[in-house]
Design a protein around this motif. Structure first.
Motif, PDB file in Angstrom:
ATOM      1  N   ARG A 186      -5.344 -10.226   2.156  1.00 44.23           N
ATOM      2  CA  ARG A 186      -6.676  -9.978   2.719  1.00 44.23           C
ATOM      3  C   ARG A 186      -7.481  -9.025   1.856  1.00 44.23           C
ATOM      4  NH1 ARG A 186      -5.267  -8.327   7.829  1.00 44.23           N
ATOM      5  NH2 ARG A 186      -4.804 -10.507   8.312  1.00 44.23           N
ATOM      6  N   ALA A 187      -6.902  -7.875   1.513  1.00 44.98           N
ATOM      7  CA  ALA A 187      -7.627  -6.887   0.709  1.00 44.98           C
ATOM      8  C   ALA A 187      -7.944  -7.432  -0.678  1.00 44.98           C
ATOM      9  CB  ALA A 187      -6.808  -5.602   0.609  1.00 44.98           C
ATOM     10  N   THR A 188      -6.985  -8.164  -1.263  1.00 41.82           N
ATOM     11  CA  THR A 188      -7.211  -8.731  -2.601  1.00 41.82           C
ATOM     12  C   THR A 188      -8.362  -9.720  -2.588  1.00 41.82           C
ATOM     13  OG1 THR A 188      -4.846  -8.486  -3.065  1.00 41.82           O
ATOM     14  CG2 THR A 188      -6.111  -9.920  -4.518  1.00 41.82           C
ATOM     15  N   LYS A 189      -8.436 -10.566  -1.547  1.00 38.73           N
ATOM     16  CA  LYS A 189      -9.507 -11.555  -1.451  1.00 38.73           C
ATOM     17  C   LYS A 189     -10.867 -10.875  -1.306  1.00 38.73           C
ATOM     18  CE  LYS A 189      -6.908 -15.449   0.491  1.00 38.73           C
ATOM     19  NZ  LYS A 189      -6.726 -16.325   1.685  1.00 38.73           N
ATOM     20  N   LYS A 190     -10.942  -9.839  -0.461  1.00 37.26           N
ATOM     21  CA  LYS A 190     -12.219  -9.160  -0.250  1.00 37.26           C
ATOM     22  C   LYS A 190     -12.715  -8.503  -1.532  1.00 37.26           C
ATOM     23  CE  LYS A 190     -11.875  -8.166   4.699  1.00 37.26           C
ATOM     24  NZ  LYS A 190     -11.827  -7.090   5.725  1.00 37.26           N
ATOM     25  N   ILE A 191     -11.830  -7.781  -2.204  1.00 36.32           N
ATOM     26  CA  ILE A 191     -12.233  -7.072  -3.420  1.00 36.32           C
ATOM     27  C   ILE A 191     -12.552  -8.058  -4.535  1.00 36.32           C
ATOM     28  CG2 ILE A 191     -11.361  -5.526  -5.220  1.00 36.32           C
ATOM     29  CD1 ILE A 191      -9.917  -4.016  -2.946  1.00 36.32           C
ATOM     30  N   SER A 192     -11.792  -9.147  -4.611  1.00 37.22           N
ATOM     31  CA  SER A 192     -12.103 -10.183  -5.603  1.00 37.22           C
ATOM     32  C   SER A 192     -13.470 -10.796  -5.335  1.00 37.22           C
ATOM     33  CB  SER A 192     -11.028 -11.268  -5.578  1.00 37.22           C
ATOM     34  OG  SER A 192      -9.754 -10.739  -5.880  1.00 37.22           O
ATOM     35  N   CYS A 194       0.164  -1.626   3.024  1.00 35.04           N
ATOM     36  CA  CYS A 194       0.803  -2.894   3.359  1.00 35.04           C
ATOM     37  C   CYS A 194       2.315  -2.809   3.153  1.00 35.04           C
ATOM     38  CB  CYS A 194       0.219  -4.017   2.500  1.00 35.04           C
ATOM     39  SG  CYS A 194      -1.421  -4.575   3.022  1.00 35.04           S
ATOM     40  N   LYS A 195       2.729  -2.146   2.090  1.00 33.71           N
ATOM     41  CA  LYS A 195       4.167  -1.998   1.837  1.00 33.71           C
ATOM     42  C   LYS A 195       4.833  -1.195   2.945  1.00 33.71           C
ATOM     43  CE  LYS A 195       4.072  -2.384  -3.219  1.00 33.71           C
ATOM     44  NZ  LYS A 195       4.298  -1.665  -4.512  1.00 33.71           N
ATOM     45  N   ARG A 196       4.177  -0.129   3.390  1.00 34.48           N
ATOM     46  CA  ARG A 196       4.743   0.671   4.483  1.00 34.48           C
ATOM     47  C   ARG A 196       4.866  -0.154   5.756  1.00 34.48           C
ATOM     48  NH1 ARG A 196       1.688   6.226   5.222  1.00 34.48           N
ATOM     49  NH2 ARG A 196       3.335   6.376   6.806  1.00 34.48           N
ATOM     50  N   ILE A 197       3.826  -0.933   6.073  1.00 32.56           N
ATOM     51  CA  ILE A 197       3.866  -1.772   7.273  1.00 32.56           C
ATOM     52  C   ILE A 197       4.944  -2.845   7.138  1.00 32.56           C
ATOM     53  CG2 ILE A 197       2.537  -3.398   8.677  1.00 32.56           C
ATOM     54  CD1 ILE A 197       0.027  -1.810   7.906  1.00 32.56           C
ATOM     55  N   ASP A 198       5.086  -3.405   5.922  1.00 30.64           N
ATOM     56  CA  ASP A 198       6.103  -4.432   5.698  1.00 30.64           C
ATOM     57  C   ASP A 198       7.506  -3.880   5.913  1.00 30.64           C
ATOM     58  OD1 ASP A 198       4.084  -6.168   5.146  1.00 30.64           O
ATOM     59  OD2 ASP A 198       4.340  -6.123   2.968  1.00 30.64           O
ATOM     60  N   VAL A 199       7.749  -2.651   5.452  1.00 29.17           N
ATOM     61  CA  VAL A 199       9.066  -2.033   5.626  1.00 29.17           C
ATOM     62  C   VAL A 199       9.374  -1.864   7.113  1.00 29.17           C
ATOM     63  CG1 VAL A 199      10.387   0.088   5.272  1.00 29.17           C
ATOM     64  CG2 VAL A 199       9.073  -0.887   3.385  1.00 29.17           C
ATOM     65  N   ILE A 200       8.375  -1.352   7.859  1.00 32.54           N
ATOM     66  CA  ILE A 200       8.571  -1.166   9.304  1.00 32.54           C
ATOM     67  C   ILE A 200       8.796  -2.506  10.002  1.00 32.54           C
ATOM     68  CG2 ILE A 200       7.474  -0.356  11.427  1.00 32.54           C
ATOM     69  CD1 ILE A 200       5.976   1.701   9.710  1.00 32.54           C
ATOM     70  N   LEU A 256       6.306 -12.830   9.530  1.00 34.47           N
ATOM     71  CA  LEU A 256       6.334 -12.934   8.069  1.00 34.47           C
ATOM     72  C   LEU A 256       5.032 -13.518   7.519  1.00 34.47           C
ATOM     73  CD1 LEU A 256       9.995 -14.230   7.600  1.00 34.47           C
ATOM     74  CD2 LEU A 256       9.137 -11.913   7.240  1.00 34.47           C
ATOM     75  N   GLU A 257       4.450 -14.474   8.264  1.00 33.76           N
ATOM     76  CA  GLU A 257       3.169 -15.056   7.843  1.00 33.76           C
ATOM     77  C   GLU A 257       2.059 -14.020   7.899  1.00 33.76           C
ATOM     78  OE1 GLU A 257       0.495 -17.760   6.414  1.00 33.76           O
ATOM     79  OE2 GLU A 257       2.685 -17.928   6.550  1.00 33.76           O
ATOM     80  N   GLU A 258       2.086 -13.174   8.927  1.00 26.19           N
ATOM     81  CA  GLU A 258       1.096 -12.110   9.032  1.00 26.19           C
ATOM     82  C   GLU A 258       1.251 -11.114   7.895  1.00 26.19           C
ATOM     83  OE1 GLU A 258      -2.090  -9.990  10.216  1.00 26.19           O
ATOM     84  OE2 GLU A 258      -1.443 -11.976  10.922  1.00 26.19           O
ATOM     85  N   GLN A 259       2.470 -10.878   7.460  1.00 27.10           N
ATOM     86  CA  GLN A 259       2.698 -10.011   6.297  1.00 27.10           C
ATOM     87  C   GLN A 259       2.003 -10.572   5.064  1.00 27.10           C
ATOM     88  OE1 GLN A 259       6.964  -9.632   5.876  1.00 27.10           O
ATOM     89  NE2 GLN A 259       6.913  -7.530   6.564  1.00 27.10           N
ATOM     90  N   ARG A 260       2.192 -11.867   4.822  1.00 26.97           N
ATOM     91  CA  ARG A 260       1.570 -12.487   3.651  1.00 26.97           C
ATOM     92  C   ARG A 260       0.052 -12.437   3.730  1.00 26.97           C
ATOM     93  NH1 ARG A 260       6.149 -15.974   4.266  1.00 26.97           N
ATOM     94  NH2 ARG A 260       4.983 -17.339   5.682  1.00 26.97           N
ATOM     95  N   ARG A 261      -0.497 -12.685   4.916  1.00 23.96           N
ATOM     96  CA  ARG A 261      -1.954 -12.632   5.074  1.00 23.96           C
ATOM     97  C   ARG A 261      -2.486 -11.219   4.863  1.00 23.96           C
ATOM     98  NH1 ARG A 261      -2.811 -16.255  10.603  1.00 23.96           N
ATOM     99  NH2 ARG A 261      -2.200 -18.271   9.702  1.00 23.96           N
ATOM    100  N   ARG A 262      -1.736 -10.231   5.352  1.00 26.34           N
ATOM    101  CA  ARG A 262      -2.166  -8.849   5.203  1.00 26.34           C
ATOM    102  C   ARG A 262      -2.215  -8.444   3.728  1.00 26.34           C
ATOM    103  NH1 ARG A 262       1.836  -6.548   7.473  1.00 26.34           N
ATOM    104  NH2 ARG A 262       1.182  -6.974   9.601  1.00 26.34           N
ATOM    105  N   ARG A 263      -1.235  -8.899   2.955  1.00 23.67           N
ATOM    106  CA  ARG A 263      -1.227  -8.569   1.522  1.00 23.67           C
ATOM    107  C   ARG A 263      -2.378  -9.243   0.787  1.00 23.67           C
ATOM    108  NH1 ARG A 263       4.564  -9.086   2.101  1.00 23.67           N
ATOM    109  NH2 ARG A 263       4.393 -11.289   1.506  1.00 23.67           N
TER     110      ARG A 263
END
Length: 337
Positions: A238-244, A203-209, A229-236
């Motif tokens: 998404r994985a946390t929500k699934k694993i939680s 996600c960090k790599r995609i955010d930088v690009i 920018l909203e898609e960036q926040r959702r992407r960060r």
């Protein structure tokens, strides 16, 4: 029956019906979709689905009867078989979730070597271990007559009626939960936290690009920039929500029951019978949540279920059209007459 017992009986009925329906839907998707059957995780999900279905048709009905009649439903042989199955299926479900987490860990952390490390043969070996592991504890319990109807949980489960075996039963119960619940929880936490670490890195790599692109595109419309920018926040998130969700549902459903079983071994603490049944219902609720957490909410299963519905609707529309055509042909001679 008190209002509490009526409410608990209603909860068990709802859990049983929803577990049956949801797990049958997963099984139908597995049988219908060739793509799902080809995937290695499909074996683990199939095993988990069968465990949940057997739990819904064996343990849950007897717990419902135990709540209603406040006594052992059926004879001792039936209760021993159901208690054996309950211990086996619960352990097998926990280990199946751990196996799914290992599969995801290998797929995300070692993507290039996933197909060589996780093949059908490897998945079959893992499932063979889960079955052997899950069967060992109920076999020992059944041989020592530690299976029976437990009034605290209104169900047939691990239960020791002989005071002289108390020390051995305490040790057995502690080892059983350490090698079922605790082992699965450690595997889940280790693997999914590794997956989360890799997901955040990507996600960090995609955010930088993305940020570099937004800087270069000076004339970009503010609404487009805001959506990026909203898609960036959702992407960060998404994985946390699934694993939680994976780890959280496991702890929420199984931890109260396991802790209650361990606290019960102490003669100092008194446990209310209503709480015992509630903790049992929480453990049963895992059979309801698993189909949604691991299968039905995923895109591939949603698409498969839509295909099944469309096929059924298309077939029914074809049949109705054919019947309408036949009735029209039958009416033609009458009009000619």
């Amino acid at each position: 029956m008190s209002i509490w017992e009526l409410l608990l009986a209603f909860v068990v009925v709802v859990l049983m019906l929803v577990a049956l329906l949801a797990n049958v839907l997963v099984l139908m998707c597995f049988l219908y979709s060739t793509d799902i059957r080809k995937q290695v995780p499909g074996l683990f999900i199939l095993n988990l689905t069968f465990c949940n279905l057997l739990m819904a048709v064996s343990s849950m009905p007897l717990t419902l009867a135990g709540i209603i009649y406040k006594s052992q439903p059926g004879g001792d042989q039936v209760c021993h078989v159901v208690g054996f199955l309950e211990t086996f299926l619960t352990t097998n479900s926990m280990l199946s979730m751990a196996a799914l987490s290992i599969d995801r860990w290998i797929a995300v952390v070692f993507p290039l070597s996933y197909h060589s490390k996780m093949r059908y043969r490897d998945a079959a070996l893992i499932l063979s271990y889960t079955w052997l592991h899950s069967a060992s504890f109920p076999i020992v319990a059944a041989s020592l007559s530690w299976v029976g109807f437990h009034h605290l949980y209104a169900s047939c489960t691990l239960y020791n009626k002989r005071p002289e075996d108390r020390t051995q039963f305490v040790i057995f119960t502690g080892v059983f939960h350490a090698f079922s619940f605790l082992l699965s929880l450690v595997v889940l936490c280790f693997t999914y936290l590794k997956v989360l670490k890799v997901a955040r890195f990507h996600c960090k790599r995609i955010d930088v690009i993305t940020m570099q692109t937004l800087v270069l595109l000076v004339d970009i419309h503010p609404s487009v920039r805001e959506r990026c920018l909203e898609e960036q926040r959702r992407r960060r998130q998404r994985a946390t929500k699934k694993i939680s969700t994976f780890i959280g549902t496991f702890i929420l459903c199984f931890a109260p029951y396991v802790i209650t079983r361990l606290v019960e071994l102490s003669s100092v603490v008194h446990i209310n019978s209503h709480w015992g049944i509630i903790s049992k219902c929480l453990a049963y609720s895992k059979a309801v949540s698993d189909p949604f957490v691991y299968s039905l909410l995923r895109h591939q299963y949603r698409k498969t279920w839509k295909d099944i519905i469309n096929k059924i609707l298309k077939r029914s529309s074809i049949n109705s059209s054919a019947l309408a055509g036949e009735s029209h042909n039958q009416n033609l001679p009458q009009l000619n007459e």
